[in-house]
Design a protein around this motif. Structure first.
Motif, short mmCIF file in Angstrom:
data_model
loop_
_atom_site.label_atom_id
_atom_site.label_comp_id
_atom_site.label_asym_id
_atom_site.label_seq_id
_atom_site.Cartn_x
_atom_site.Cartn_y
_atom_site.Cartn_z
N PRO A 190 0.82 -1.22 0.00
CA PRO A 190 0.00 0.00 0.00
C PRO A 190 0.85 1.28 0.00
CG PRO A 190 -0.92 -1.58 1.54
CD PRO A 190 0.40 -2.14 1.07
N VAL A 191 2.03 1.22 0.59
CA VAL A 191 2.94 2.37 0.58
C VAL A 191 3.40 2.64 -0.85
CG1 VAL A 191 5.18 3.23 1.40
CG2 VAL A 191 3.67 1.99 2.95
N VAL A 192 3.73 1.59 -1.58
CA VAL A 192 4.14 1.74 -2.98
C VAL A 192 2.99 2.32 -3.80
CG1 VAL A 192 4.92 0.52 -5.05
CG2 VAL A 192 5.84 -0.11 -2.81
N PHE A 193 1.79 1.81 -3.60
CA PHE A 193 0.64 2.33 -4.35
C PHE A 193 0.38 3.79 -4.02
CE2 PHE A 193 -0.58 -2.28 -4.59
CZ PHE A 193 -0.36 -2.40 -5.95
N SER A 197 11.46 12.56 2.85
CA SER A 197 12.92 12.53 2.93
C SER A 197 13.57 12.12 1.61
CB SER A 197 13.38 11.61 4.06
OG SER A 197 12.97 10.28 3.79
N GLU A 198 12.78 11.71 0.64
CA GLU A 198 13.29 11.38 -0.69
C GLU A 198 12.45 12.12 -1.72
OE1 GLU A 198 15.15 10.64 -3.66
OE2 GLU A 198 15.98 9.54 -1.97
N PRO A 199 12.98 13.23 -2.25
CA PRO A 199 12.17 14.03 -3.18
C PRO A 199 12.13 13.46 -4.60
CG PRO A 199 14.29 15.10 -2.79
CD PRO A 199 14.24 13.88 -1.89
N LEU A 200 12.94 12.48 -4.91
CA LEU A 200 13.03 11.91 -6.27
C LEU A 200 13.36 13.02 -7.26
CD1 LEU A 200 10.02 9.39 -6.36
CD2 LEU A 200 12.38 8.90 -5.86
N ARG A 201 14.38 13.79 -6.97
CA ARG A 201 14.76 14.93 -7.82
C ARG A 201 15.10 14.50 -9.25
NH1 ARG A 201 18.08 15.94 -3.52
NH2 ARG A 201 17.07 17.24 -2.02
N GLU A 202 15.73 13.32 -9.37
CA GLU A 202 16.16 12.90 -10.70
C GLU A 202 14.98 12.50 -11.59
OE1 GLU A 202 16.15 9.41 -7.99
OE2 GLU A 202 17.20 11.30 -7.86
N VAL A 203 13.79 12.45 -11.01
CA VAL A 203 12.61 12.09 -11.76
C VAL A 203 11.97 13.37 -12.28
CG1 VAL A 203 10.35 11.01 -11.65
CG2 VAL A 203 12.25 10.03 -10.40
N GLY A 204 11.74 13.40 -13.62
CA GLY A 204 11.24 14.61 -14.26
C GLY A 204 9.86 14.90 -13.86
N GLN A 249 10.96 0.77 0.38
CA GLN A 249 11.67 1.74 1.23
C GLN A 249 11.76 3.10 0.55
OE1 GLN A 249 15.47 0.30 2.49
NE2 GLN A 249 15.69 1.84 4.09
N ILE A 250 12.06 3.12 -0.73
CA ILE A 250 12.10 4.39 -1.47
C ILE A 250 10.72 5.03 -1.46
CG2 ILE A 250 12.31 5.35 -3.81
CD1 ILE A 250 14.99 4.93 -2.45
N ALA A 251 9.68 4.23 -1.64
CA ALA A 251 8.31 4.76 -1.63
C ALA A 251 7.99 5.38 -0.28
CB ALA A 251 7.31 3.66 -1.96
N ALA A 252 8.40 4.72 0.80
CA ALA A 252 8.15 5.26 2.14
C ALA A 252 8.92 6.56 2.35
CB ALA A 252 8.55 4.24 3.20
N PHE A 253 10.17 6.60 1.90
CA PHE A 253 10.96 7.83 2.02
C PHE A 253 10.32 8.96 1.22
CE2 PHE A 253 15.25 5.48 2.79
CZ PHE A 253 14.88 5.24 4.11
N PHE A 254 9.85 8.65 0.02
CA PHE A 254 9.21 9.65 -0.83
C PHE A 254 7.95 10.20 -0.17
CE2 PHE A 254 6.07 10.40 -4.33
CZ PHE A 254 6.61 11.60 -4.78
N LEU A 255 7.13 9.31 0.35
CA LEU A 255 5.89 9.75 1.02
C LEU A 255 6.18 10.54 2.29
CD1 LEU A 255 3.61 6.61 0.61
CD2 LEU A 255 3.41 8.80 -0.58
N GLY A 256 7.26 10.18 2.99
CA GLY A 256 7.63 10.87 4.23
C GLY A 256 8.35 12.18 3.98
N ARG A 283 0.76 9.45 -5.70
CA ARG A 283 1.29 10.81 -5.49
C ARG A 283 2.12 11.27 -6.70
NH1 ARG A 283 5.01 12.64 -0.41
NH2 ARG A 283 5.65 14.63 -1.29
N LEU A 284 2.95 10.38 -7.24
CA LEU A 284 3.72 10.73 -8.43
C LEU A 284 2.82 11.03 -9.62
CD1 LEU A 284 6.68 8.17 -8.32
CD2 LEU A 284 6.88 10.66 -8.28
N LYS A 285 1.77 10.26 -9.74
CA LYS A 285 0.83 10.48 -10.85
C LYS A 285 0.13 11.83 -10.68
CE LYS A 285 -1.84 6.89 -11.27
NZ LYS A 285 -2.52 5.60 -11.22
N GLU A 286 -0.25 12.14 -9.46
CA GLU A 286 -0.97 13.39 -9.19
C GLU A 286 -0.05 14.61 -9.31
OE1 GLU A 286 -2.73 15.58 -5.30
OE2 GLU A 286 -3.27 13.47 -5.55
N GLU A 287 1.11 14.55 -8.66
CA GLU A 287 2.00 15.72 -8.61
C GLU A 287 2.77 15.94 -9.90
OE1 GLU A 287 4.66 15.33 -5.28
OE2 GLU A 287 3.04 15.59 -3.81
N ARG A 288 3.11 14.88 -10.60
CA ARG A 288 3.99 15.03 -11.78
C ARG A 288 3.31 14.64 -13.09
NH1 ARG A 288 9.74 13.47 -9.08
NH2 ARG A 288 9.37 14.61 -7.17
N GLY A 289 2.07 14.21 -12.99
CA GLY A 289 1.32 13.88 -14.19
C GLY A 289 1.79 12.61 -14.89
#
Length: 193
Positions: free
Chosen positions: A140-143, A186-193, A177-184, A148-154
């Protein structure tokens, strides 16, 4: 098991009444370097031996201190009966091998190796299942991160998943773990356009 174990120094407990079978078994186990004790009372869960040999013809459920089918140590059943109930009891206690009665010296070492191998495989499977169940709980954290990625970045589903997966691979971390960091945050996923 990658290699055949050396049993020198192992502690073995024979749970059986004393008879000719236990005498032959004790002799052979000692020749293999095991320290052998025998008793016909329930095994103490606080002081477990390295290996348990149990008389499956006369055994009862409280004889071994673990939950049915989940042995804390390798178990070998001593079995002279072909009764399905006795065989089922041995399997239920987690026996990884059987030594037929009357005991043959040639049957003991292969039973030790088989029992230890089966025990190690069971524990490895339990560890792997626990790991996979933990990852499954985090789905569920991954989903949520994908949403959130779909909503914020289209992103569409595939692009959102690829972004999480690529970030996880670059950082050598599980995607959960990356998904949890992103949601929390602490991981902004900057390299993702």
């Amino acid at each position: 098991m990658t290699k055949t174990p050396n049993f020198a120094g192992w502690r073995a407990m024979i749970l059986s009444q004393e008879d000719g079978n236990t005498d032959k078994l004790t002799r052979q186990l000692k020749l293999l370097g095991l320290d052998v004790t025998r008793q016909w009372r329930p095994l103490d869960g606080a002081a477990l031996p390295d290996l348990v040999l149990v008389d499956a013809d006369q055994g009862w459920d409280e004889l071994l201190p673990w939950r049915s089918g989940r042995p804390a140590r390798p178990v070998i059943a001593l079995l002279g009966s072909e009764a399905p109930g006795r065989i089922a009891w041995a399997i239920g206690q987690g026996a990884g091998a059987i030594i037929a009665k009357p005991v043959s010296a040639a049957a003991i070492y292969p039973a030790l190796v088989l029992s230890v191998s089966i025990h190690e495989e069971r524990h490895e499977a339990e560890r792997r299942i626990a790991y996979l169940e933990e990852r499954l709980k985090l789905r569920p954290v991954v989903f949520a991160a994908l949403a959130r990625l779909k909503e914020e970045r289209g992103f569409d589903d595939d692009r959102a998943y690829a972004a999480l997966r690529d970030c996880a691979m670059r950082r050598r971390m599980p995607i959960e773990q990356i998904a949890a960091f992103f949601l929390g945050g602490s991981e902004p996923l900057r390299e993702v356009g």
